[in-house]
Motif scaffolding. Structure first.
Motif, PDB file in Angstrom:
ATOM      1  N   TRP A   1       5.246   9.083   6.005  1.00 24.24           N
ATOM      2  CA  TRP A   1       6.378   8.978   7.036  1.00 24.24           C
ATOM      3  C   TRP A   1       6.145   8.845   8.403  1.00 24.24           C
ATOM      4  N   GLN A   2       5.230   9.734   8.760  1.00 24.93           N
ATOM      5  CA  GLN A   2       5.001   9.675  10.155  1.00 24.93           C
ATOM      6  C   GLN A   2       4.393   8.423  10.672  1.00 24.93           C
ATOM      7  N   THR A   3       3.782   7.764   9.850  1.00 27.03           N
ATOM      8  CA  THR A   3       3.054   6.543  10.138  1.00 27.03           C
ATOM      9  C   THR A   3       4.120   5.271  10.213  1.00 27.03           C
TER      10      THR A   3
ATOM     11  N   LEU B   1       0.720  -1.330   0.043  1.00 23.22           N
ATOM     12  CA  LEU B   1      -0.155   0.136   0.012  1.00 23.22           C
ATOM     13  C   LEU B   1       0.933   1.412   0.045  1.00 23.22           C
ATOM     14  N   ALA B   2       2.137   1.330   0.944  1.00 17.91           N
ATOM     15  CA  ALA B   2       2.755   2.248   0.626  1.00 17.91           C
ATOM     16  C   ALA B   2       3.441   2.551  -0.647  1.00 17.91           C
ATOM     17  N   ALA B   3       3.823   1.560  -1.189  1.00 23.96           N
ATOM     18  CA  ALA B   3       4.458   1.746  -2.751  1.00 23.96           C
ATOM     19  C   ALA B   3       3.286   2.209  -3.708  1.00 23.96           C
ATOM     20  N   VAL B   4       2.273   1.886  -3.304  1.00 19.35           N
ATOM     21  CA  VAL B   4       0.936   2.239  -4.393  1.00 19.35           C
ATOM     22  C   VAL B   4       0.744   3.871  -4.173  1.00 19.35           C
ATOM     23  N   LEU B   5       0.796   4.133  -2.874  1.00 21.12           N
ATOM     24  CA  LEU B   5       0.607   5.702  -2.554  1.00 21.12           C
ATOM     25  C   LEU B   5       1.780   6.483  -3.167  1.00 21.12           C
ATOM     26  N   VAL B   6       3.067   5.943  -2.917  1.00 18.34           N
ATOM     27  CA  VAL B   6       4.097   6.515  -3.502  1.00 18.34           C
ATOM     28  C   VAL B   6       3.968   6.880  -4.915  1.00 18.34           C
ATOM     29  N   VAL B   7       3.315   5.859  -5.691  1.00 18.58           N
ATOM     30  CA  VAL B   7       3.234   6.038  -7.180  1.00 18.58           C
ATOM     31  C   VAL B   7       2.124   6.930  -7.312  1.00 18.58           C
ATOM     32  N   TYR B   8       1.106   7.084  -6.705  1.00 20.71           N
ATOM     33  CA  TYR B   8       0.072   7.998  -6.795  1.00 20.71           C
ATOM     34  C   TYR B   8       0.794   9.288  -6.596  1.00 20.71           C
TER      35      TYR B   8
ATOM     36  N   GLN C   1       7.245   5.805  10.813  1.00 23.85           N
ATOM     37  CA  GLN C   1       8.180   6.142  11.955  1.00 23.85           C
ATOM     38  C   GLN C   1       7.347   5.435  13.081  1.00 23.85           C
ATOM     39  N   PHE C   2       6.050   5.839  13.230  1.00 28.45           N
ATOM     40  CA  PHE C   2       5.461   5.283  14.546  1.00 28.45           C
ATOM     41  C   PHE C   2       5.244   3.704  14.485  1.00 28.45           C
ATOM     42  N   ALA C   3       5.203   2.945  13.272  1.00 32.16           N
ATOM     43  CA  ALA C   3       5.104   1.560  13.316  1.00 32.16           C
ATOM     44  C   ALA C   3       6.528   0.920  13.524  1.00 32.16           C
ATOM     45  N   ARG C   4       7.660   1.739  13.018  1.00 34.84           N
ATOM     46  CA  ARG C   4       8.952   0.970  13.421  1.00 34.84           C
ATOM     47  C   ARG C   4       9.151   1.298  14.901  1.00 34.84           C
ATOM     48  N   SER C   5       8.950   2.390  15.521  1.00 35.31           N
ATOM     49  CA  SER C   5       9.036   2.702  16.953  1.00 35.31           C
ATOM     50  C   SER C   5       8.326   1.677  17.608  1.00 35.31           C
ATOM     51  N   ALA C   6       7.178   1.330  17.509  1.00 36.21           N
ATOM     52  CA  ALA C   6       6.282   0.271  18.133  1.00 36.21           C
ATOM     53  C   ALA C   6       6.766  -0.772  17.956  1.00 36.21           C
ATOM     54  N   ASP C   7       7.396  -1.223  16.714  1.00 34.21           N
ATOM     55  CA  ASP C   7       8.132  -2.542  16.623  1.00 34.21           C
ATOM     56  C   ASP C   7       9.276  -2.887  17.195  1.00 34.21           C
ATOM     57  N   ARG C   8       9.916  -1.801  17.269  1.00 28.90           N
ATOM     58  CA  ARG C   8      11.144  -1.901  18.054  1.00 28.90           C
ATOM     59  C   ARG C   8      11.080  -1.940  19.553  1.00 28.90           C
ATOM     60  N   LEU C   9       9.994  -1.247  20.058  1.00 19.72           N
ATOM     61  CA  LEU C   9       9.524  -1.332  21.525  1.00 19.72           C
ATOM     62  C   LEU C   9       9.230  -2.835  21.854  1.00 19.72           C
ATOM     63  N   ALA C  10       8.333  -3.548  20.822  1.00 17.71           N
ATOM     64  CA  ALA C  10       7.955  -4.783  21.065  1.00 17.71           C
ATOM     65  C   ALA C  10       8.973  -5.858  20.842  1.00 17.71           C
ATOM     66  N   ARG C  11       9.977  -5.619  19.982  1.00 19.04           N
ATOM     67  CA  ARG C  11      11.197  -6.751  19.947  1.00 19.04           C
ATOM     68  C   ARG C  11      11.839  -6.625  21.525  1.00 19.04           C
TER      69      ARG C  11
ATOM     70  N   PRO D   1       0.067  15.726  -2.243  1.00 22.06           N
ATOM     71  CA  PRO D   1       1.100  14.500  -2.287  1.00 22.06           C
ATOM     72  C   PRO D   1       2.088  14.660  -1.216  1.00 22.06           C
ATOM     73  N   LEU D   2       2.279  16.073  -0.824  1.00 14.59           N
ATOM     74  CA  LEU D   2       3.159  16.409   0.289  1.00 14.59           C
ATOM     75  C   LEU D   2       2.841  16.396   1.534  1.00 14.59           C
ATOM     76  N   ILE D   3       1.434  16.454   1.811  1.00  2.86           N
ATOM     77  CA  ILE D   3       0.611  16.026   3.042  1.00  2.86           C
ATOM     78  C   ILE D   3       0.536  14.528   3.202  1.00  2.86           C
ATOM     79  N   GLY D   4       0.564  13.873   2.191  1.00  3.38           N
ATOM     80  CA  GLY D   4       0.263  12.624   2.084  1.00  3.38           C
ATOM     81  C   GLY D   4       1.543  11.715   2.066  1.00  3.38           C
ATOM     82  N   ALA D   5       2.683  12.477   1.750  1.00  2.00           N
ATOM     83  CA  ALA D   5       4.019  11.828   2.043  1.00  2.00           C
ATOM     84  C   ALA D   5       4.219  12.081   3.393  1.00  2.00           C
ATOM     85  N   TRP D   6       4.210  13.043   3.909  1.00 10.02           N
ATOM     86  CA  TRP D   6       4.495  13.334   5.270  1.00 10.02           C
ATOM     87  C   TRP D   6       3.571  12.627   6.294  1.00 10.02           C
ATOM     88  N   PHE D   7       2.497  12.336   5.937  1.00  9.11           N
ATOM     89  CA  PHE D   7       1.596  11.551   6.832  1.00  9.11           C
ATOM     90  C   PHE D   7       2.239  10.017   6.620  1.00  9.11           C
TER      91      PHE D   7
END
Length: 153
Positions: free
Chosen positions: A55-57, A10-17, A59-69, A47-53
């Motif tokens: 990116w934030q999402t 989905l992220a790749a599809v969004l980037v193409v969009y 980063q959040f998922a990576r941080s949460a995954d890091r804490l889970a590990r 697209p700038l707002i979408g790209a920022w969103f």
């Protein structure tokens, strides 16, 4: 693993969009008339707002995954003690009971990122994703030593 694959597709599809929409915005700006330039700028903002969103999402998922590990390595991940219906859905009363236990744990240790992480999981199980996200953000901030606003969980 399936969720990660879905997220990346989905992220790749969004980037193409974003690229396609951005290209259209540039074409509108190149037209040079006041109306097309205004539309082009407006189209580029989306697209700038979408790209920022995105990116934030991410980063959040990576941080949460890091804490889970990290929590898993410590043996502190919450145990799945939820009762499920025959169809596999979480029983609401069971989720409420586990949530009450996690909330009490967090109230006893409000500065412990681990308790906030477990509370976020309990919120998620209770289908309160907004509060789950806020609790996880608080866990991440506490873990990373960032200032945390006083707020409810």
């Amino acid at each position: 693993m399936r969720a990660k694959i879905t997220y990346f597709v989905l992220a790749a599809v969004l980037v193409v969009y974003f690229v396609l929409v951005g290209d259209r915005g540039v074409l509108l700006i190149r037209e040079g008339t006041p109306v097309t330039v205004a539309f082009g700028v407006a189209v580029l903002v989306m697209p700038l707002i979408g790209a920022w969103f995105l990116w934030q999402t991410t980063q959040f998922a990576r941080s949460a995954d890091r804490l889970a590990r990290e929590l898993e390595a410590e043996g502190g991940l919450p145990v799945d003690e939820l009762v499920r219906t025959p169809g596999g859905r979480i029983d609401r009363d069971s989720a409420d009971a586990v949530f009450a236990k996690r909330r009490a744990e967090t109230e006893r240790s409000p500065d412990d990122w681990r308790s906030w992480f477990r509370l976020a999981v309990a919120y998620h199980d209770a289908r309160d994703t907004a509060r789950a996200r806020k609790a996880m953000q608080r866990a991440i901030a506490l873990h990373d030593g960032k200032a945390v606003r006083a707020a409810g969980g």
